[in-house]
Design a protein around this motif. Structure first.
Motif, PDB file in Angstrom:
ATOM      1  N   PRO A  70      31.891  49.709  47.151  1.00 13.20           N
ATOM      2  CA  PRO A  70      33.242  49.403  47.626  1.00 13.20           C
ATOM      3  C   PRO A  70      34.149  49.053  46.452  1.00 13.20           C
ATOM      4  CG  PRO A  70      31.580  48.222  48.901  1.00 13.20           C
ATOM      5  CD  PRO A  70      30.870  48.837  47.734  1.00 13.20           C
ATOM      6  N   ARG A  71      35.432  49.271  46.627  1.00  8.32           N
ATOM      7  CA  ARG A  71      36.385  49.108  45.515  1.00  8.32           C
ATOM      8  C   ARG A  71      36.301  47.714  44.895  1.00  8.32           C
ATOM      9  NH1 ARG A  71      42.943  50.027  46.053  1.00  8.32           N
ATOM     10  NH2 ARG A  71      43.473  49.494  43.889  1.00  8.32           N
ATOM     11  N   ARG A  72      36.219  46.692  45.712  1.00 10.09           N
ATOM     12  CA  ARG A  72      36.196  45.313  45.205  1.00 10.09           C
ATOM     13  C   ARG A  72      34.925  45.045  44.394  1.00 10.09           C
ATOM     14  NH1 ARG A  72      38.706  40.431  46.892  1.00 10.09           N
ATOM     15  NH2 ARG A  72      37.406  38.576  46.632  1.00 10.09           N
ATOM     16  N   ALA A  73      33.798  45.541  44.882  1.00 11.97           N
ATOM     17  CA  ALA A  73      32.536  45.348  44.163  1.00 11.97           C
ATOM     18  C   ALA A  73      32.550  46.108  42.844  1.00 11.97           C
ATOM     19  CB  ALA A  73      31.368  45.809  45.035  1.00 11.97           C
ATOM     20  N   ARG A  74      33.144  47.300  42.851  1.00  7.75           N
ATOM     21  CA  ARG A  74      33.223  48.075  41.606  1.00  7.75           C
ATOM     22  C   ARG A  74      34.111  47.363  40.582  1.00  7.75           C
ATOM     23  NH1 ARG A  74      34.452  52.666  43.771  1.00  7.75           N
ATOM     24  NH2 ARG A  74      36.696  52.549  43.472  1.00  7.75           N
ATOM     25  N   ALA A  75      35.202  46.725  41.062  1.00  5.29           N
ATOM     26  CA  ALA A  75      36.115  46.031  40.152  1.00  5.29           C
ATOM     27  C   ALA A  75      35.482  44.794  39.536  1.00  5.29           C
ATOM     28  CB  ALA A  75      37.394  45.647  40.899  1.00  5.29           C
ATOM     29  N   ARG A  76      34.402  44.286  40.116  1.00  5.11           N
ATOM     30  CA  ARG A  76      33.692  43.171  39.490  1.00  5.11           C
ATOM     31  C   ARG A  76      32.784  43.650  38.366  1.00  5.11           C
ATOM     32  NH1 ARG A  76      33.461  41.071  44.971  1.00  5.11           N
ATOM     33  NH2 ARG A  76      31.375  41.966  45.268  1.00  5.11           N
ATOM     34  N   ARG A  77      32.567  44.948  38.279  1.00  4.30           N
ATOM     35  CA  ARG A  77      31.689  45.505  37.249  1.00  4.30           C
ATOM     36  C   ARG A  77      32.443  46.312  36.193  1.00  4.30           C
ATOM     37  NH1 ARG A  77      29.333  44.976  41.963  1.00  4.30           N
ATOM     38  NH2 ARG A  77      27.093  44.541  42.154  1.00  4.30           N
ATOM     39  N   VAL A  78      33.572  46.903  36.589  1.00  3.85           N
ATOM     40  CA  VAL A  78      34.276  47.838  35.713  1.00  3.85           C
ATOM     41  C   VAL A  78      35.740  47.431  35.603  1.00  3.85           C
ATOM     42  CG1 VAL A  78      34.896  50.246  35.306  1.00  3.85           C
ATOM     43  CG2 VAL A  78      32.755  49.682  36.501  1.00  3.85           C
ATOM     44  N   ALA A  79      36.254  47.394  34.380  1.00  4.20           N
ATOM     45  CA  ALA A  79      37.681  47.143  34.138  1.00  4.20           C
ATOM     46  C   ALA A  79      38.242  48.298  33.330  1.00  4.20           C
ATOM     47  CB  ALA A  79      37.890  45.821  33.405  1.00  4.20           C
ATOM     48  N   LEU A  80      39.438  48.733  33.705  1.00  2.00           N
ATOM     49  CA  LEU A  80      40.115  49.837  33.027  1.00  2.00           C
ATOM     50  C   LEU A  80      41.449  49.355  32.481  1.00  2.00           C
ATOM     51  CD1 LEU A  80      40.688  52.888  32.368  1.00  2.00           C
ATOM     52  CD2 LEU A  80      41.588  53.063  34.716  1.00  2.00           C
ATOM     53  N   VAL A  81      41.702  49.609  31.203  1.00  2.00           N
ATOM     54  CA  VAL A  81      43.014  49.365  30.606  1.00  2.00           C
ATOM     55  C   VAL A  81      43.603  50.728  30.278  1.00  2.00           C
ATOM     56  CG1 VAL A  81      44.323  48.261  28.761  1.00  2.00           C
ATOM     57  CG2 VAL A  81      42.247  47.173  29.636  1.00  2.00           C
ATOM     58  N   GLU A  82      44.635  51.117  31.025  1.00  2.00           N
ATOM     59  CA  GLU A  82      45.271  52.409  30.809  1.00  2.00           C
ATOM     60  C   GLU A  82      46.367  52.289  29.755  1.00  2.00           C
ATOM     61  OE1 GLU A  82      45.299  55.208  34.290  1.00  2.00           O
ATOM     62  OE2 GLU A  82      45.616  53.325  35.375  1.00  2.00           O
ATOM     63  N   GLN A  83      46.869  53.447  29.316  1.00  3.63           N
ATOM     64  CA  GLN A  83      47.923  53.427  28.312  1.00  3.63           C
ATOM     65  C   GLN A  83      49.183  52.763  28.845  1.00  3.63           C
ATOM     66  OE1 GLN A  83      48.580  56.948  25.807  1.00  3.63           O
ATOM     67  NE2 GLN A  83      46.853  57.911  26.832  1.00  3.63           N
ATOM     68  N   GLU A  84      49.499  53.014  30.094  1.00  4.71           N
ATOM     69  CA  GLU A  84      50.688  52.429  30.703  1.00  4.71           C
ATOM     70  C   GLU A  84      50.265  51.700  31.975  1.00  4.71           C
ATOM     71  OE1 GLU A  84      53.575  52.340  29.330  1.00  4.71           O
ATOM     72  OE2 GLU A  84      53.136  53.713  27.672  1.00  4.71           O
ATOM     73  N   SER A  85      50.041  50.390  31.875  1.00  5.73           N
ATOM     74  CA  SER A  85      49.677  49.591  33.035  1.00  5.73           C
ATOM     75  C   SER A  85      50.932  48.946  33.605  1.00  5.73           C
ATOM     76  CB  SER A  85      48.666  48.507  32.639  1.00  5.73           C
ATOM     77  OG  SER A  85      47.500  49.086  32.117  1.00  5.73           O
ATOM     78  N   THR A  86      50.990  48.839  34.917  1.00  4.50           N
ATOM     79  CA  THR A  86      52.176  48.281  35.556  1.00  4.50           C
ATOM     80  C   THR A  86      51.813  47.014  36.323  1.00  4.50           C
ATOM     81  OG1 THR A  86      51.825  49.664  37.525  1.00  4.50           O
ATOM     82  CG2 THR A  86      53.269  50.534  35.810  1.00  4.50           C
TER      83      THR A  86
END
Length: 280
Positions: A70-86
């Motif tokens: 699930p999205r929430r569980a994945r966000a506890r394991r993976v973080a993404l920093v994009e070039q343009e974060s809003t």
């Protein structure tokens, strides 16, 4: 935890952007994702994070299927920093970093003392504590990049994905950012970072993956990948590889593929005496 990509494929409007990509990013290491513009680096990071859904293939971290979470569980394991974060224009730097604690927040309560402590530690890690009460929109591009990195650190991920993390940064700030990343890998975090600067990749990375037109063309150590015979057909340049006298790591210089050979002589306009009269 080792990140494994197995035949990852993605297309848009019938055009294959990533074509059966196989990648193994070692646990607790910085893997640099290299390639020219349009090679598929940003797309690959977005697929690994779950922002995009692959047409085919699997993404596993330590053997666990990330895309099945699930999205929430994945966000506890993976973080993404994009070039343009809003983020919303009215938020302060500290509030922006606290957004990184959202995947860990209780369904029944707000942020805890630990959430605030983790956010403060993340700000300190990227040397942005002095910016905490500034509005995010008032910061320079480089300062915002540091804040978005702090927000990702506040997620306490096992896997950190970075899309051009040194973009907009001066040389000192680039080295500081890579030092932060190296401290994370020393603590066991696996990092996959898309990088344009091959010399920065040579300086900082443990492992490299080179993409071209959506395919992996090389993978391995910096000495295995940063070689003229590997780089020249991908980047369409002439490449000379030296060794840094102190670190022993590659140092690269480039010439246009259609220019004079290294050490050769280019056509230049001959010196012409200046016949203008000096001012009185």
């Amino acid at each position: 935890m080792t990140l494994d990509l197995d035949h990852l494929t993605w297309s848009v409007d019938g055009r294959r952007i990533l074509d059966a990509v196989d990648v193994a990013a070692p646990a607790g290491a910085l893997t640099g994702l290299l390639g020219p513009n349009g090679a598929g680096k940003s797309t690959l990071l977005r697929l690994v994070s779950g922002v995009l859904a692959p047409g085919a293939g699997r993404v596993t971290l330590g053997g666990q299927d990330l895309l099945a979470l699930p999205r929430r569980a994945r966000a506890r394991r993976v973080a993404l920093v994009e070039q343009e974060s809003t983020v919303p224009a009215s938020v302060t730097v500290r509030e922006a970093v606290l957004l990184g604690r959202t995947p860990h927040a209780s369904h029944w309560g707000g942020l805890t003392a630990r959430d605030h402590a983790v956010a403060d530690a993340a700000l300190a890690e990227v040397d942005a504590t002095a910016l905490a009460h500034r509005l995010l929109v008032t910061l320079s591009g480089g300062e915002r990049q540091r804040v978005h990195l702090a927000r990702a650190l506040a997620q306490e991920p096992a896997l950190l994905l970075l899309d051009e993390p040194t973009n907009h940064l001066d040389v000192h700030a680039q080295l500081d950012t890579l030092a932060v990343v190296r401290r994370l890998t020393a603590r066991g975090v696996t990092v996959l970072a898309a990088l344009h600067d091959l010399n920065l990749a040579a300086t900082a990375c443990d492992h490299l993956v080179l993409l071209d037109a959506g395919r992996v063309v090389a993978a391995g150590s910096v000495h295995d990948v940063l070689r003229p015979e590997v780089l020249e057909p991908v980047y369409r340049v002439r490449c000379t590889v030296l060794l840094h006298p102190r670190t022993g790591r590659p140092v690269l210089t480039f010439d246009p593929a259609d220019g004079p050979p290294p050490g050769g002589t280019a056509d230049v306009t001959p010196d012409v005496p200046d016949t203008r009269r000096p001012p009185p």
